[in-house]
Design a protein around this motif. Structure first.
Motif, PDB file in Angstrom:
ATOM      1  N   SER A   1       0.846  -1.187   0.000  1.00  0.00           N
ATOM      2  CA  SER A   1       0.000   0.000   0.000  1.00  0.00           C
ATOM      3  C   SER A   1       0.886   1.244   0.000  1.00  0.00           C
ATOM      4  N   ALA A   2       0.267   2.406   0.107  1.00  0.00           N
ATOM      5  CA  ALA A   2       1.025   3.667   0.059  1.00  0.00           C
ATOM      6  C   ALA A   2       1.413   4.187   1.428  1.00  0.00           C
ATOM      7  N   ASP A   3       1.200   3.397   2.492  1.00  0.00           N
ATOM      8  CA  ASP A   3       1.358   3.924   3.846  1.00  0.00           C
ATOM      9  C   ASP A   3       2.744   4.463   4.154  1.00  0.00           C
ATOM     10  N   PHE A   4       3.780   3.891   3.544  1.00  0.00           N
ATOM     11  CA  PHE A   4       5.136   4.313   3.892  1.00  0.00           C
ATOM     12  C   PHE A   4       5.936   4.794   2.677  1.00  0.00           C
ATOM     13  N   ARG A   5       5.254   5.118   1.601  1.00  0.00           N
ATOM     14  CA  ARG A   5       5.950   5.557   0.387  1.00  0.00           C
ATOM     15  C   ARG A   5       6.363   7.026   0.450  1.00  0.00           C
ATOM     16  N   LEU A   6       5.578   7.853   1.108  1.00  0.00           N
ATOM     17  CA  LEU A   6       5.826   9.295   1.157  1.00  0.00           C
ATOM     18  C   LEU A   6       6.437   9.676   2.495  1.00  0.00           C
ATOM     19  N   LYS A   7       7.567  10.375   2.454  1.00  0.00           N
ATOM     20  CA  LYS A   7       8.255  10.736   3.694  1.00  0.00           C
ATOM     21  C   LYS A   7       7.550  11.851   4.459  1.00  0.00           C
ATOM     22  N   ASN A   8       6.889  12.730   3.744  1.00  0.00           N
ATOM     23  CA  ASN A   8       6.222  13.867   4.374  1.00  0.00           C
ATOM     24  C   ASN A   8       4.802  13.473   4.750  1.00  0.00           C
ATOM     25  N   VAL A   9       4.547  13.379   6.060  1.00  0.00           N
ATOM     26  CA  VAL A   9       3.246  12.885   6.508  1.00  0.00           C
ATOM     27  C   VAL A   9       2.110  13.808   6.084  1.00  0.00           C
TER      28      VAL A   9
ATOM     29  N   SER B   1      18.995  -3.494   4.285  1.00  0.00           N
ATOM     30  CA  SER B   1      19.004  -3.442   5.751  1.00  0.00           C
ATOM     31  C   SER B   1      17.709  -2.893   6.344  1.00  0.00           C
ATOM     32  N   ALA B   2      16.670  -2.798   5.531  1.00  0.00           N
ATOM     33  CA  ALA B   2      15.424  -2.176   5.973  1.00  0.00           C
ATOM     34  C   ALA B   2      14.581  -3.120   6.824  1.00  0.00           C
ATOM     35  N   ARG B   3      13.764  -2.529   7.690  1.00  0.00           N
ATOM     36  CA  ARG B   3      12.738  -3.290   8.411  1.00  0.00           C
ATOM     37  C   ARG B   3      11.384  -3.139   7.715  1.00  0.00           C
ATOM     38  N   ILE B   4      11.147  -1.958   7.132  1.00  0.00           N
ATOM     39  CA  ILE B   4       9.911  -1.700   6.389  1.00  0.00           C
ATOM     40  C   ILE B   4      10.287  -1.265   4.978  1.00  0.00           C
ATOM     41  N   VAL B   5       9.776  -1.988   3.995  1.00  0.00           N
ATOM     42  CA  VAL B   5       9.977  -1.620   2.597  1.00  0.00           C
ATOM     43  C   VAL B   5       8.639  -1.169   2.027  1.00  0.00           C
ATOM     44  N   ALA B   6       8.622   0.044   1.503  1.00  0.00           N
ATOM     45  CA  ALA B   6       7.413   0.586   0.882  1.00  0.00           C
ATOM     46  C   ALA B   6       7.437   0.223  -0.595  1.00  0.00           C
ATOM     47  N   ASN B   7       6.706  -0.813  -0.954  1.00  0.00           N
ATOM     48  CA  ASN B   7       6.684  -1.273  -2.347  1.00  0.00           C
ATOM     49  C   ASN B   7       6.004  -0.221  -3.222  1.00  0.00           C
TER      50      ASN B   7
ATOM     51  N   HIS C   1      -2.359   9.534   9.160  1.00  0.00           N
ATOM     52  CA  HIS C   1      -1.366   8.457   9.179  1.00  0.00           C
ATOM     53  C   HIS C   1      -1.232   7.935  10.601  1.00  0.00           C
ATOM     54  N   GLU C   2      -1.373   6.620  10.781  1.00  0.00           N
ATOM     55  CA  GLU C   2      -1.409   6.038  12.121  1.00  0.00           C
ATOM     56  C   GLU C   2      -0.047   5.568  12.639  1.00  0.00           C
ATOM     57  N   ALA C   3       0.985   5.667  11.805  1.00  0.00           N
ATOM     58  CA  ALA C   3       2.315   5.253  12.277  1.00  0.00           C
ATOM     59  C   ALA C   3       3.404   6.145  11.677  1.00  0.00           C
ATOM     60  N   PRO C   4       3.294   7.457  11.845  1.00  0.00           N
ATOM     61  CA  PRO C   4       4.272   8.365  11.232  1.00  0.00           C
ATOM     62  C   PRO C   4       5.678   8.190  11.793  1.00  0.00           C
ATOM     63  N   GLN C   5       5.798   7.573  12.953  1.00  0.00           N
ATOM     64  CA  GLN C   5       7.125   7.372  13.552  1.00  0.00           C
ATOM     65  C   GLN C   5       8.008   6.448  12.734  1.00  0.00           C
ATOM     66  N   TYR C   6       7.399   5.666  11.839  1.00  0.00           N
ATOM     67  CA  TYR C   6       8.184   4.734  11.030  1.00  0.00           C
ATOM     68  C   TYR C   6       8.513   5.278   9.635  1.00  0.00           C
ATOM     69  N   LEU C   7       7.997   6.451   9.297  1.00  0.00           N
ATOM     70  CA  LEU C   7       8.269   7.009   7.974  1.00  0.00           C
ATOM     71  C   LEU C   7       9.759   7.286   7.737  1.00  0.00           C
ATOM     72  N   PRO C   8      10.495   7.818   8.720  1.00  0.00           N
ATOM     73  CA  PRO C   8      11.916   8.106   8.461  1.00  0.00           C
ATOM     74  C   PRO C   8      12.737   6.871   8.110  1.00  0.00           C
ATOM     75  N   GLU C   9      12.401   5.711   8.688  1.00  0.00           N
ATOM     76  CA  GLU C   9      13.215   4.522   8.434  1.00  0.00           C
ATOM     77  C   GLU C   9      12.716   3.672   7.265  1.00  0.00           C
ATOM     78  N   ALA C  10      11.462   3.846   6.866  1.00  0.00           N
ATOM     79  CA  ALA C  10      10.925   3.053   5.756  1.00  0.00           C
ATOM     80  C   ALA C  10      11.705   3.374   4.482  1.00  0.00           C
ATOM     81  N   VAL C  11      11.995   2.344   3.702  1.00  0.00           N
ATOM     82  CA  VAL C  11      12.773   2.507   2.464  1.00  0.00           C
ATOM     83  C   VAL C  11      11.853   2.314   1.265  1.00  0.00           C
TER      84      VAL C  11
END
Length: 352
Positions: A99-107, A141-147, A118-128
């Motif tokens: 989904s698009a939840d972690f694709r955009l860095k600017n919440v 080395s990512a934990r969250i990959v934004a496809n 956005h319900e988890a903006p704390q993870y946006l900086p680390e999502a790749v």
């Protein structure tokens, strides 16, 4: 074996993930998640899986799934992954979110375009951002990959070398894109019924399509702009719905910088993509067709220079359910677990 779980396995992208992972030599599906079909046999929903999948659909309990899976694929509508992810899950499993939840860095941009908090903006900086050919070193080395989305994958890959090498004026970019109906998902929607789309083609989301900021953000990085400080490439992006099952074709237009010629454009494409297994460069004057990538993880790219207008016209084509969704997700998984990127994805395009 990589233990994989899928939340949203009964949507089109989720079903494509099942098809690809069943053929993957290093992966095992341990969770067929589906909010709509809990406790129903997966093969009763998708009869192409008869005698191939015996499991029943499970729910979307990501906490429980994280205890079983090395990687979780979330092929779900916007908002679900962000509402479920937490630190305990990320300590146990990788997440590839389709989904698009972690694709955009600017919440704020996410919330403006997607009309939701956005319900988890704390993870946006680390999502790749999981565009493999561009970000593979960060993905590993990512934990969250934004496809990435399907339109965005096609458009960005088609334009990235031209923007990164400064060959075009990025503020003159126009993207005219077409998609098959599977890009809209499996849910019942009146505009997507057979009689509504057959024998017709129509633009939609004109100047408002949600993939616009995704394309702008990634091309801004390519141009060396400080996107988080408000610097951004601005594009015109117009998608169209075409009455076919699969495929994306993006035709991109931009003005050339002074002195840029065909040889410089070809050199830029070869610099970035010559060694890329999944990108097939057709060269100057040859253009892609969706039928030649269907069922595969390939992206075909061709271009020409219009000397009369001093513009480049570049086109890219891919299968929106494979490289535009599930195939790229598996490619991301391969990077995460140190496998060759084409493992389980050496798919010959289907024709006719």
């Amino acid at each position: 074996m990589i233990k994989a779980g899928i939340i949203g396995s009964t949507g089109y992208a989720g079903a494509e993930l099942v098809r690809l992972l069943l053929q993957h030599p290093q992966a095992e599906i341990v969770w067929y998640g589906s909010r709509s079909y809990v406790d129903q046999k997966y093969a009763d929903i998708y009869r192409n899986m008869f005698d191939l999948v015996d499991e029943k659909c499970m729910n979307d309990d990501m906490d429980a799934l994280a205890q079983k899976a090395d990687v979780i694929f979330t092929a779900t509508p916007q908002g679900l992954c962000a509402s479920l992810v937490n630190e305990k899950i990320l300590e146990s499993s990788k997440i590839v979110d389709l989904s698009a939840d972690f694709r955009l860095k600017n919440v704020s941009i996410y919330e403006t375009w997607y009309k939701r908090t956005h319900e988890a903006p704390q993870y946006l900086p680390e999502a790749v951002y999981g565009l493999c050919e561009i970000n593979r070193s960060k993905i590993a080395s990512a934990r969250i990959v934004a496809n990435p989305g399907c339109y965005t994958t096609t458009s960005i890959l088609t334009l990235y070398p031209l923007v990164a090498e400064g060959l075009i004026d990025p503020d003159t970019i126009i993207i005219d894109a077409k998609s098959g109906t599977s890009g809209a998902g499996r849910g019942t929607k009146l505009p997507n019924l057979f009689c509504e789309v057959n024998e017709s083609i129509k633009p939609y989301g004109v100047a408002t399509h949600r993939h616009t900021p995704e394309i702008e953000e990634q091309l801004s990085y390519a141009a060396g702009m400080n996107y988080m400080e408000g610097e951004s490439v601005l594009i015109n992006f117009t998608p169209h719905l075409v009455p076919m099952n699969r495929g994306i074709l993006a035709t991109c237009y931009a003005s050339l910088r002074q002195g840029v010629d065909t040889a410089m454009i070809q050199s830029a494409y070869e610099k970035y993509y010559k060694e890329e297994y999944f990108i097939r460069l057709l060269g100057e004057g040859s253009f892609p067709e969706t039928r030649w990538v269907e069922g595969s993880n390939f992206v075909d790219i061709g271009y020409t220079v219009d000397q009369r207008t001093n513009r480049v016209i570049a086109a890219g084509a891919l299968d929106n359910l494979v490289k535009g969704a599930a195939g790229q997700a598996v490619q991301n998984m391969n990077i995460l677990f140190g496998l060759p990127e084409n493992t389980g994805l050496q798919l010959v395009p289907v024709f006719p």
